[in-house]
Enzyme design. Structure first.
Site, PDB file in Angstrom:
ATOM      1  N   HIS A 384       0.809  -1.211   0.000  1.00  0.00           N
ATOM      2  CA  HIS A 384       0.000   0.000   0.000  1.00  0.00           C
ATOM      3  C   HIS A 384       0.853   1.276   0.000  1.00  0.00           C
ATOM      4  O   HIS A 384       0.341   2.373  -0.244  1.00  0.00           O
ATOM      5  CB  HIS A 384      -0.925  -0.005   1.228  1.00  0.00           C
ATOM      6  N   ASP A 388      -2.295   2.260  -4.533  1.00  0.00           N
ATOM      7  CA  ASP A 388      -3.525   2.680  -3.870  1.00  0.00           C
ATOM      8  C   ASP A 388      -4.597   1.610  -4.011  1.00  0.00           C
ATOM      9  O   ASP A 388      -4.548   0.774  -4.927  1.00  0.00           O
ATOM     10  CB  ASP A 388      -4.039   3.996  -4.470  1.00  0.00           C
TER      11      ASP A 388
END
Length: 413
Positions: A384, A388
């Site tokens: 992450h 995204d």
């Protein structure tokens, strides 16, 4: 006159290895370039060949010892086997002792006689022989140079259990059963297993891991395989499997969402304009991830051939460091073991991994009606820090849509 046997160059950044097993014992005849030892590195097993033809001399190190590149591990004596004194006893110890360990039934250097050559059992195979109570001399090896593999032992044990007249249990197994023993065995982790543990834990400690899920209706792919499997196999000499479909579907997603095919290097992001897919393959010593290079430029047949070759060489231990090098994205198929769902861990420095799972019939709604379809859960674990949630979900959805409508892969949609 003797010739020293040294640890060969093992690949970029690899400076040491562990002695996995001795394939030749002192006093045995060896041919030039014949493997005499197996080394375990961080990624693969490497065989050490004899520099000359002659007779195996002294082992300078023992199984489990760590050795550096260039270190002398053994000697080979020039001459024939008949001219050299064979080392007694050590290669064939008695089958009974007082310690009740694995070596009671299968000595550390027990040999299996093939029609053409003698081979040495690896520790994993010895454990399997003891566990299943089979006679290794009656099993045909399918590994490299006819060596016995763990899979051979398991298959023989299954065949034995299916027999109407099962053989008597081995003395050690019978004794343990009658005593109701609770035994333990402490085995040193292989170098490969240690490296796997460090890398996977490192991925958890470094990356911001997250997993997104979806499901695939496999109807179209299954119908395509059924329709074209015979002509495909005839033309390309390889079976049409599921992995090539998912590899090509992943290529579409990675081209659309470049961050899923990228990696973090310090404070920079490295984007790739090519797709090298690491394919998780189960090997006797652990999981390995050889790389299908330029998967985006290859057809279904070549991808299937590459994966089949990796599987075969992973089983016989002939994968090389070059096979494992690189990779921009990984596909792991836990479905072959019956897994319903998982959260795969990324393969650093990559930023994402696709997890495949088993196919099973489930009720789904299509056009307002409940129908039964072959469904598979798919998972995308990602870093992450770089990717995204929107990008990850979109990439996985692209893969799903390509699998459910394979025509998209032909027209690059």
């Amino acid at each position: 006159m003797s010739q020293e046997v040294k640890v060969p160059t093992l690949g970029e950044s690899v400076t040491e290895a562990t002695i996995g097993e001795w394939l030749k014992q002192p006093g045995e005849a060896v041919a030039v370039d014949e493997p005499i030892a197996s080394l375990e590195t961080d990624k693969v097993a490497v065989e050490v060949p004899s520099p000359i033809a002659g007779v195996m001399g002294e082992h300078k190190v023992a199984v489990g010892d760590t050795v550096e590149v260039g270190a002398v591990i053994a000697t080979v004596e020039e001459g024939s086997a008949g001219a050299a004194p064979a080392k007694p006893a050590a290669a064939a110890p008695a089958s009974s002792s007082d310690n009740g360990t694995l070596e009671d039934t299968v000595p550390a250097q027990a040999k299996i006689h093939d029609p053409d050559a003698a081979q040495t059992l690896s520790p994993a195979v010895r454990r399997a022989v003891l566990e299943h109570g089979v006679d290794p001399s009656q099993i045909k090896g399918t590994g490299k140079d006819g060596r016995l593999t763990k899979e051979d032992v398991v298959a023989a044990a299954q065949a034995k259990s299916a027999s109407p007249a099962p053989a008597a249990a081995t003395p050690t197994a019978a004794a343990a059963a009658s005593a109701g023993g609770r035994n333990e065995e402490r085995v040193k982790m292989t170098r490969m297993r240690q490296t796997i543990a460090k890398r996977l834990k490192g991925a958890q400690d470094t990356a911001a891991l997250l997993t997104t899920f979806n499901d695939c209706d496999m109807t179209a792919v299954i119908e395509a395989r059924e329709k074209y499997k015979d002509v495909f196999a005839k033309k390309h000499d390889i079976k049409l499997g599921f992995m090539s479909f998912f590899a090509k579907a992943a290529c579409l997603a990675l081209k659309d969402i470049p961050s899923v095919n990228a990696q973090i290097d310090g404070d920079e992001i490295v984007y790739h304009d090519y797709v090298d897919i690491s394919v998780a393959v189960s090997a006797p010593n652990g999981l390995v991830v050889p790389v299908v290079r330029d998967a985006d430029k290859k057809g279904f047949a070549q991808i299937e051939k590459d994966i089949a070759d990796f599987g075969k060489r992973a089983k016989d231990g002939s994968l090389t460091m070059e096979d494992m090098k690189g990779g921009t994205f990984t596909i792991s198929n836990g479905g072959v073991f019956g897994g319903l769902m998982s959260t795969p861990i990324i393969n650093p420095p990559q930023s994402a991994v696709l997890g495949l799972h088993r196919i099973e019939d489930r009720p789904v709604v299509r056009n307002g009606e409940i129908v039964i379809r072959p469904m598979m859960y798919i998972a995308l674990s990602y870093d992450h820090r770089l990717i995204d949630g929107r990008e990850a979900v979109t990439a996985l959805k692209t893969i799903k849509e390509a699998i459910e409508d394979p025509t998209r892969m032909l027209i690059d949609l």
